[in-house]
Design a protein around this motif. Structure first.
Motif, PDB file in Angstrom:
ATOM      1  N   SER A   1       0.805  -1.223   0.000  1.00 38.32           N
ATOM      2  CA  SER A   1       0.000   0.000   0.000  1.00 38.32           C
ATOM      3  C   SER A   1       0.841   1.277   0.000  1.00 38.32           C
ATOM      4  N   ASP A   2       2.149   1.141   0.171  1.00 37.68           N
ATOM      5  CA  ASP A   2       3.022   2.320   0.103  1.00 37.68           C
ATOM      6  C   ASP A   2       3.305   2.738  -1.337  1.00 37.68           C
ATOM      7  N   SER A   3       2.925   1.928  -2.290  1.00 40.16           N
ATOM      8  CA  SER A   3       3.139   2.260  -3.704  1.00 40.16           C
ATOM      9  C   SER A   3       2.381   3.545  -4.034  1.00 40.16           C
ATOM     10  N   ALA A   4       3.121   4.558  -4.460  1.00 38.06           N
ATOM     11  CA  ALA A   4       2.539   5.876  -4.734  1.00 38.06           C
ATOM     12  C   ALA A   4       3.663   6.780  -5.237  1.00 38.06           C
ATOM     13  N   THR A   5       3.311   8.014  -5.501  1.00 35.10           N
ATOM     14  CA  THR A   5       4.310   9.036  -5.785  1.00 35.10           C
ATOM     15  C   THR A   5       4.448   9.920  -4.563  1.00 35.10           C
ATOM     16  N   TYR A   6       5.683  10.181  -4.163  1.00 35.74           N
ATOM     17  CA  TYR A   6       5.948  10.982  -2.969  1.00 35.74           C
ATOM     18  C   TYR A   6       6.496  12.339  -3.400  1.00 35.74           C
ATOM     19  N   LEU A   7       5.826  13.368  -2.938  1.00 32.28           N
ATOM     20  CA  LEU A   7       6.135  14.736  -3.352  1.00 32.28           C
ATOM     21  C   LEU A   7       6.769  15.512  -2.207  1.00 32.28           C
ATOM     22  N   CYS A   8       7.868  16.136  -2.489  1.00 34.72           N
ATOM     23  CA  CYS A   8       8.545  16.995  -1.532  1.00 34.72           C
ATOM     24  C   CYS A   8       7.978  18.402  -1.671  1.00 34.72           C
ATOM     25  N   VAL A   9       7.701  19.072  -0.563  1.00 34.06           N
ATOM     26  CA  VAL A   9       7.058  20.381  -0.597  1.00 34.06           C
ATOM     27  C   VAL A   9       7.824  21.358   0.277  1.00 34.06           C
ATOM     28  N   VAL A  10       8.015  22.558  -0.239  1.00 36.59           N
ATOM     29  CA  VAL A  10       8.772  23.594   0.472  1.00 36.59           C
ATOM     30  C   VAL A  10       7.948  24.867   0.490  1.00 36.59           C
ATOM     31  N   THR A  11       7.881  25.523   1.633  1.00 31.43           N
ATOM     32  CA  THR A  11       7.143  26.782   1.732  1.00 31.43           C
ATOM     33  C   THR A  11       7.958  27.812   2.506  1.00 31.43           C
ATOM     34  N   GLY A  12       7.384  29.023   2.600  1.00 28.47           N
ATOM     35  CA  GLY A  12       8.017  30.072   3.396  1.00 28.47           C
ATOM     36  C   GLY A  12       9.302  30.566   2.793  1.00 28.47           C
ATOM     37  N   ASN A  13       9.339  30.630   1.462  1.00 31.39           N
ATOM     38  CA  ASN A  13      10.576  30.991   0.774  1.00 31.39           C
ATOM     39  C   ASN A  13      10.589  32.465   0.379  1.00 31.39           C
ATOM     40  N   GLY A  14      10.014  33.285   1.219  1.00 31.54           N
ATOM     41  CA  GLY A  14      10.010  34.718   0.939  1.00 31.54           C
ATOM     42  C   GLY A  14       8.790  35.152   0.158  1.00 31.54           C
ATOM     43  N   ALA A  15       8.010  34.217  -0.329  1.00 29.01           N
ATOM     44  CA  ALA A  15       6.768  34.545  -1.031  1.00 29.01           C
ATOM     45  C   ALA A  15       5.709  33.577  -0.551  1.00 29.01           C
ATOM     46  N   SER A  16       4.480  33.929  -0.796  1.00 31.23           N
ATOM     47  CA  SER A  16       3.398  33.092  -0.269  1.00 31.23           C
ATOM     48  C   SER A  16       3.114  31.925  -1.197  1.00 31.23           C
ATOM     49  N   LYS A  17       4.120  31.135  -1.446  1.00 28.61           N
ATOM     50  CA  LYS A  17       3.977  30.039  -2.400  1.00 28.61           C
ATOM     51  C   LYS A  17       4.296  28.713  -1.745  1.00 28.61           C
ATOM     52  N   ILE A  18       3.612  27.690  -2.217  1.00 33.28           N
ATOM     53  CA  ILE A  18       3.922  26.319  -1.830  1.00 33.28           C
ATOM     54  C   ILE A  18       4.512  25.664  -3.075  1.00 33.28           C
ATOM     55  N   ILE A  19       5.751  25.251  -2.977  1.00 30.90           N
ATOM     56  CA  ILE A  19       6.460  24.707  -4.133  1.00 30.90           C
ATOM     57  C   ILE A  19       6.604  23.198  -3.995  1.00 30.90           C
ATOM     58  N   PHE A  20       6.208  22.499  -5.055  1.00 33.27           N
ATOM     59  CA  PHE A  20       6.290  21.042  -5.068  1.00 33.27           C
ATOM     60  C   PHE A  20       7.467  20.565  -5.906  1.00 33.27           C
ATOM     61  N   GLY A  21       8.097  19.492  -5.448  1.00 34.27           N
ATOM     62  CA  GLY A  21       9.023  18.777  -6.309  1.00 34.27           C
ATOM     63  C   GLY A  21       8.233  17.975  -7.323  1.00 34.27           C
ATOM     64  N   SER A  22       8.923  17.404  -8.269  1.00 33.24           N
ATOM     65  CA  SER A  22       8.248  16.672  -9.349  1.00 33.24           C
ATOM     66  C   SER A  22       7.804  15.291  -8.920  1.00 33.24           C
ATOM     67  N   GLY A  23       8.226  14.850  -7.737  1.00 30.90           N
ATOM     68  CA  GLY A  23       7.746  13.579  -7.216  1.00 30.90           C
ATOM     69  C   GLY A  23       8.666  12.412  -7.494  1.00 30.90           C
ATOM     70  N   THR A  24       8.654  11.451  -6.577  1.00 32.76           N
ATOM     71  CA  THR A  24       9.402  10.201  -6.720  1.00 32.76           C
ATOM     72  C   THR A  24       8.413   9.055  -6.713  1.00 32.76           C
ATOM     73  N   ARG A  25       8.440   8.270  -7.774  1.00 33.53           N
ATOM     74  CA  ARG A  25       7.517   7.135  -7.862  1.00 33.53           C
ATOM     75  C   ARG A  25       8.078   5.932  -7.127  1.00 33.53           C
ATOM     76  N   LEU A  26       7.265   5.341  -6.287  1.00 35.26           N
ATOM     77  CA  LEU A  26       7.650   4.144  -5.545  1.00 35.26           C
ATOM     78  C   LEU A  26       6.694   3.014  -5.882  1.00 35.26           C
ATOM     79  N   SER A  27       7.266   1.875  -6.211  1.00 32.35           N
ATOM     80  CA  SER A  27       6.458   0.688  -6.483  1.00 32.35           C
ATOM     81  C   SER A  27       6.965  -0.441  -5.603  1.00 32.35           C
ATOM     82  N   ILE A  28       6.068  -1.001  -4.801  1.00 27.54           N
ATOM     83  CA  ILE A  28       6.433  -2.102  -3.912  1.00 27.54           C
ATOM     84  C   ILE A  28       5.920  -3.395  -4.544  1.00 27.54           C
ATOM     85  N   ARG A  29       6.804  -4.367  -4.711  1.00 25.79           N
ATOM     86  CA  ARG A  29       6.399  -5.634  -5.323  1.00 25.79           C
ATOM     87  C   ARG A  29       6.301  -6.718  -4.252  1.00 25.79           C
ATOM     88  N   PRO A  30       5.369  -7.665  -4.466  1.00 25.82           N
ATOM     89  CA  PRO A  30       5.165  -8.732  -3.454  1.00 25.82           C
ATOM     90  C   PRO A  30       6.413  -9.586  -3.305  1.00 25.82           C
TER      91      PRO A  30
END
Lengths: 110, 114
Positions: free
Chosen positions: A81-110
């Motif tokens: 169930s951990d299989s998903a895309t994990y996104l890194c997020v950064v805020t408070g960078n001098g502007a009122s923006k929430i910035i996302f990374g492009s994501g890391t795909r994780l696939s767990i196999r049985p």
């Protein structure tokens, strides 16, 4: 250079393995950091915040290294169930923006 | 508690047509955001708003306009749609952008421009 960079993966690991992702950010003024999880064709949802002292939530551990400007996510005893895309997020960078990374795909196999 | 609601959920447009995407939140959040997500690109910020009556450009604002006439609504407009605007659009809101506050997302709008 992107403000937030992640290894896109995919990471393909067996169930029960430990896996770690890193994310780097370019703006040293950034204040807050998060990991979000996104399932296929769904909206992103908060997984956990990242504190300067590091924090743990069950099988998940997040770390922040301000000197090197990166954050990490460690998943222990991975589940299918951990299989998903994990996104890194950064805020408070001098502007009122929430910035996302492009994501890391994780696939767990049985 | 509806959270963040986006309408429509799916839309197909012809090149040159216009449309408006609506984002509504019922959490009294000050900050609202529009992102687009393309394969391998992650979420890219189009425009955002720090309060009623305010808007600001994000990373990829060209071809889009926004309005925040009411605190609870954030509208994204495409005046003349282009195939390059085919994407999944997500709206998000947060109480504040800094500090350990969570951003809540709508379910997304899948837009295809042909």
């Amino acid at each position: 250079r992107k403000e937030v960079e992640q290894d896109p993966g995919p990471f393909n690991v067996p169930e029960g393995a430990t896996v770690a992702f890193n994310c780097t950010y370019s703006n040293s003024a950034s204040q807050s950091f998060f990991w979000y999880r996104q399932d296929c064709r769904k909206e992103p949802k908060l997984l956990m915040s990242v504190y300067s002292s590091g924090n743990e939530d069950g099988r998940f551990t997040a770390q922040l290294n301000r000197a090197s400007q990166y954050i990490s996510l460690l998943i222990r005893d991975s589940k299918l169930s951990d299989s998903a895309t994990y996104l890194c997020v950064v805020t408070g960078n001098g502007a009122s923006k929430i910035i996302f990374g492009s994501g890391t795909r994780l696939s767990i196999r049985p | 508690n509806a959270g963040v609601t986006q309408t429509p959920k799916f839309r197909v447009l012809k090149t040159g047509q216009s449309m408006t995407l609506l984002c509504a939140q019922d959490m009294n959040h000050e900050y609202m955001y529009w992102y687009r997500q393309d394969p391998g690109m992650g979420l890219r910020l189009i425009h955002y708003s720090v309060g009623e009556g305010t808007t600001a450009k994000g990373e990829v604002p060209d071809g889009y306009n926004v309005s925040r006439l009411k605190k609870q609504n954030f509208l994204l407009g495409l005046e003349s749609a282009a195939p390059s605007q085919t994407s999944v659009y997500f709206c998000a809101s947060s109480y504040q952008p800094t500090g350990n506050t969570e951003a809540f997302f709508g379910q997304g709008t899948r837009l295809t421009v042909v």
